[in-house]
Design a protein around this motif. Sequence first.
Motif, PDB file in Angstrom:
ATOM      1  N   SER A 174      10.893   0.081  -2.496  1.00 32.84           N
ATOM      2  CA  SER A 174      11.163  -1.111  -3.305  1.00 32.84           C
ATOM      3  C   SER A 174      10.043  -1.385  -4.301  1.00 32.84           C
ATOM      4  N   ALA A 175       8.860  -0.835  -4.049  1.00 36.39           N
ATOM      5  CA  ALA A 175       7.736  -1.047  -4.963  1.00 36.39           C
ATOM      6  C   ALA A 175       7.925  -0.315  -6.279  1.00 36.39           C
ATOM      7  N   ILE A 176       8.876   0.611  -6.335  1.00 31.41           N
ATOM      8  CA  ILE A 176       9.139   1.312  -7.597  1.00 31.41           C
ATOM      9  C   ILE A 176       9.651   0.335  -8.650  1.00 31.41           C
ATOM     10  N   PHE A 177      10.371  -0.697  -8.233  1.00 37.48           N
ATOM     11  CA  PHE A 177      11.065  -1.573  -9.169  1.00 37.48           C
ATOM     12  C   PHE A 177      10.287  -2.834  -9.519  1.00 37.48           C
ATOM     13  N   SER A 178       9.357  -3.242  -8.671  1.00 36.31           N
ATOM     14  CA  SER A 178       8.620  -4.464  -8.973  1.00 36.31           C
ATOM     15  C   SER A 178       7.349  -4.527  -8.147  1.00 36.31           C
ATOM     16  N   ARG A 179       6.450  -5.395  -8.592  1.00 34.52           N
ATOM     17  CA  ARG A 179       5.218  -5.614  -7.843  1.00 34.52           C
ATOM     18  C   ARG A 179       5.463  -6.445  -6.589  1.00 34.52           C
ATOM     19  N   TRP A 180       6.582  -7.138  -6.532  1.00 30.83           N
ATOM     20  CA  TRP A 180       6.931  -7.829  -5.284  1.00 30.83           C
ATOM     21  C   TRP A 180       7.150  -6.821  -4.159  1.00 30.83           C
ATOM     22  N   GLY A 181       7.730  -5.671  -4.508  1.00 35.65           N
ATOM     23  CA  GLY A 181       7.880  -4.624  -3.500  1.00 35.65           C
ATOM     24  C   GLY A 181       6.543  -4.160  -2.977  1.00 35.65           C
ATOM     25  N   SER A 182       5.554  -4.017  -3.848  1.00 36.57           N
ATOM     26  CA  SER A 182       4.199  -3.658  -3.417  1.00 36.57           C
ATOM     27  C   SER A 182       3.588  -4.746  -2.543  1.00 36.57           C
ATOM     28  N   PHE A 183       3.893  -5.988  -2.871  1.00 34.97           N
ATOM     29  CA  PHE A 183       3.350  -7.109  -2.092  1.00 34.97           C
ATOM     30  C   PHE A 183       3.806  -7.041  -0.637  1.00 34.97           C
ATOM     31  N   PHE A 184       5.095  -6.829  -0.428  1.00 38.90           N
ATOM     32  CA  PHE A 184       5.603  -6.755   0.944  1.00 38.90           C
ATOM     33  C   PHE A 184       5.172  -5.448   1.626  1.00 38.90           C
ATOM     34  N   ALA A 245      -6.981   4.204   2.955  1.00 34.49           N
ATOM     35  CA  ALA A 245      -6.815   4.413   1.512  1.00 34.49           C
ATOM     36  C   ALA A 245      -5.441   3.941   1.045  1.00 34.49           C
ATOM     37  N   ALA A 246      -4.405   4.198   1.836  1.00 35.40           N
ATOM     38  CA  ALA A 246      -3.058   3.769   1.455  1.00 35.40           C
ATOM     39  C   ALA A 246      -2.975   2.245   1.375  1.00 35.40           C
ATOM     40  N   ALA A 247      -3.546   1.548   2.348  1.00 36.69           N
ATOM     41  CA  ALA A 247      -3.519   0.089   2.325  1.00 36.69           C
ATOM     42  C   ALA A 247      -4.236  -0.456   1.085  1.00 36.69           C
ATOM     43  N   PHE A 248      -5.365   0.156   0.728  1.00 40.92           N
ATOM     44  CA  PHE A 248      -6.107  -0.295  -0.451  1.00 40.92           C
ATOM     45  C   PHE A 248      -5.295  -0.084  -1.728  1.00 40.92           C
ATOM     46  N   PHE A 249      -4.695   1.077  -1.889  1.00 38.49           N
ATOM     47  CA  PHE A 249      -3.949   1.366  -3.119  1.00 38.49           C
ATOM     48  C   PHE A 249      -2.634   0.585  -3.185  1.00 38.49           C
ATOM     49  N   TRP A 250      -2.024   0.301  -2.025  1.00 43.32           N
ATOM     50  CA  TRP A 250      -0.835  -0.558  -2.053  1.00 43.32           C
ATOM     51  C   TRP A 250      -1.218  -1.953  -2.533  1.00 43.32           C
ATOM     52  N   LEU A 251      -2.352  -2.453  -2.060  1.00 47.66           N
ATOM     53  CA  LEU A 251      -2.822  -3.762  -2.520  1.00 47.66           C
ATOM     54  C   LEU A 251      -3.133  -3.731  -4.012  1.00 47.66           C
ATOM     55  N   LEU A 252      -3.716  -2.641  -4.478  1.00 46.92           N
ATOM     56  CA  LEU A 252      -4.038  -2.519  -5.899  1.00 46.92           C
ATOM     57  C   LEU A 252      -2.778  -2.493  -6.759  1.00 46.92           C
ATOM     58  N   SER A 253      -1.717  -1.890  -6.238  1.00 46.71           N
ATOM     59  CA  SER A 253      -0.477  -1.807  -7.017  1.00 46.71           C
ATOM     60  C   SER A 253       0.213  -3.153  -7.168  1.00 46.71           C
ATOM     61  N   VAL A 254      -0.191  -4.151  -6.367  1.00 47.79           N
ATOM     62  CA  VAL A 254       0.371  -5.486  -6.528  1.00 47.79           C
ATOM     63  C   VAL A 254      -0.099  -6.109  -7.845  1.00 47.79           C
ATOM     64  N   CYS A 255      -1.314  -5.771  -8.243  1.00 47.88           N
ATOM     65  CA  CYS A 255      -1.910  -6.386  -9.436  1.00 47.88           C
ATOM     66  C   CYS A 255      -1.724  -5.554 -10.694  1.00 47.88           C
ATOM     67  N   CYS A 256      -1.379  -4.295 -10.543  1.00 42.62           N
ATOM     68  CA  CYS A 256      -1.348  -3.394 -11.700  1.00 42.62           C
ATOM     69  C   CYS A 256       0.040  -2.793 -11.882  1.00 42.62           C
ATOM     70  N   CYS A 257       0.246  -2.270 -13.072  1.00 38.79           N
ATOM     71  CA  CYS A 257       1.430  -1.444 -13.383  1.00 38.79           C
ATOM     72  C   CYS A 257       2.739  -2.199 -13.162  1.00 38.79           C
ATOM     73  N   SER A 258       2.991  -3.190 -13.992  1.00 38.11           N
ATOM     74  CA  SER A 258       4.262  -3.901 -13.916  1.00 38.11           C
ATOM     75  C   SER A 258       5.404  -2.957 -14.265  1.00 38.11           C
ATOM     76  N   SER A 259       6.531  -3.146 -13.624  1.00 37.41           N
ATOM     77  CA  SER A 259       7.691  -2.282 -13.875  1.00 37.41           C
ATOM     78  C   SER A 259       8.504  -2.729 -15.087  1.00 37.41           C
ATOM     79  N   ARG A 260       8.216  -3.920 -15.678  1.00 38.49           N
ATOM     80  CA  ARG A 260       8.985  -4.405 -16.818  1.00 38.49           C
ATOM     81  C   ARG A 260       8.463  -3.790 -18.100  1.00 38.49           C
ATOM     82  N   SER A 261       9.350  -3.326 -18.933  1.00 38.00           N
ATOM     83  CA  SER A 261       8.979  -2.746 -20.216  1.00 38.00           C
ATOM     84  C   SER A 261       9.050  -3.807 -21.301  1.00 38.00           C
ATOM     85  N   PRO A 262       8.060  -3.891 -22.210  1.00 37.38           N
ATOM     86  CA  PRO A 262       8.122  -4.894 -23.288  1.00 37.38           C
ATOM     87  C   PRO A 262       9.229  -4.636 -24.275  1.00 37.38           C
ATOM     88  N   TYR A 263       9.847  -3.454 -24.271  1.00 35.52           N
ATOM     89  CA  TYR A 263      10.928  -3.119 -25.190  1.00 35.52           C
ATOM     90  C   TYR A 263      12.300  -3.279 -24.556  1.00 35.52           C
TER      91      TYR A 263
END
Length: 333
Positions: A174-184, A245-263
């Motif tokens: 679910s994290a592929i589609f949004s940062r909420w997925g990364s949060f959970f 390492a996985a827990a750290f990078f999952w937490l990092l993905s909550v703050c970075c790399c939004s799945s929404r495109s500005p276009y």
Amino acid sequence: MVNAGRICCIAAPFLLSVGVLVCMVLLFVAGTSSGDKGTNDLYFLKINLTDLTLSTSANLPSEIDGANTTILGGALQAAKQALGMKDYYTIYLRSYCSWNGNDVYANCTDSKTYFWFNPIEVWGLNDTGISVDDYLPRSFRDGLDSYHAASKAMFVLYAAALAASCLTILVGFSAIFSRWGSFFTTFFAAAMAVATIGATGTATAIFLILRTALNHTLKDDYGIHSSVGTKALAVTWIGTVFAVAAAFFWLLSVCCCSSRSPYNPGSREARRTRAEKTPYTYERVGSPYLGPSDQQAVPLSNLGPGNHGGGYVPPYQHPRGAAYEPFRAQQGV
């Protein structure tokens, strides 16, 4: 819409979570299939009885000096001769294997929840007609009791780590589609890291304690040598590093790399007004009192009545009310 940058952002924690799952599965299947040298090499403890030596005084009565050693030696001798003690024993998370000579991992027991290896029971020392429980050294009994008590916690922690790694991978899609997925997903990844750290620390500690207890009691007097399995410890520690390492990078993905495109027309960014410079806007020219420079535009023509030669006339010389035509580049004249 799936963003390629978002996929790249969660690729690292996702693959690390898969690595944790692989490590946990290897430890769970080790020792479950007789003769499988690949996974059966992942033992936590190995007991070597090939150099077993029994004192000639093993059957002397217990009233003499060294009675405890004599009774234990007599039980070992009877078990070796009558009960068929094996040359090697390897201990795993859920079972143990035993064999003689080159018949490696020939006899592996069925997997068991909350398994623990009791050498007194497995070797049948109390079935020889000699009760050795009261004659074992205190260090041996304390080490065996600690291992028995911690083996349940170790199994629970490894099972929790295995379950958490599976859930982390499933929710991680679910994290592929949004940062909420990364949060959970981060919650499951944190649980995976905590369970893996606890399981690895417990396993390392209790098998070191058990090895010390066995060697202190049986190595010098009887030639029974015990060693910790480095491959199993390597796998569980690698899984622990992966989990952290996985827990750290999952937490990092909550703050970075939004799945929404500005276009994306449906996104909020796309609905915002953007002021962009286009190639069709007019540029400011030089002061009319100085005239245009070589690189600036000049009028297409001068419509004023006083300019018959068609040259440039500054605006202050134009007759009142004369038309003023837009500019164009000199290269186009």
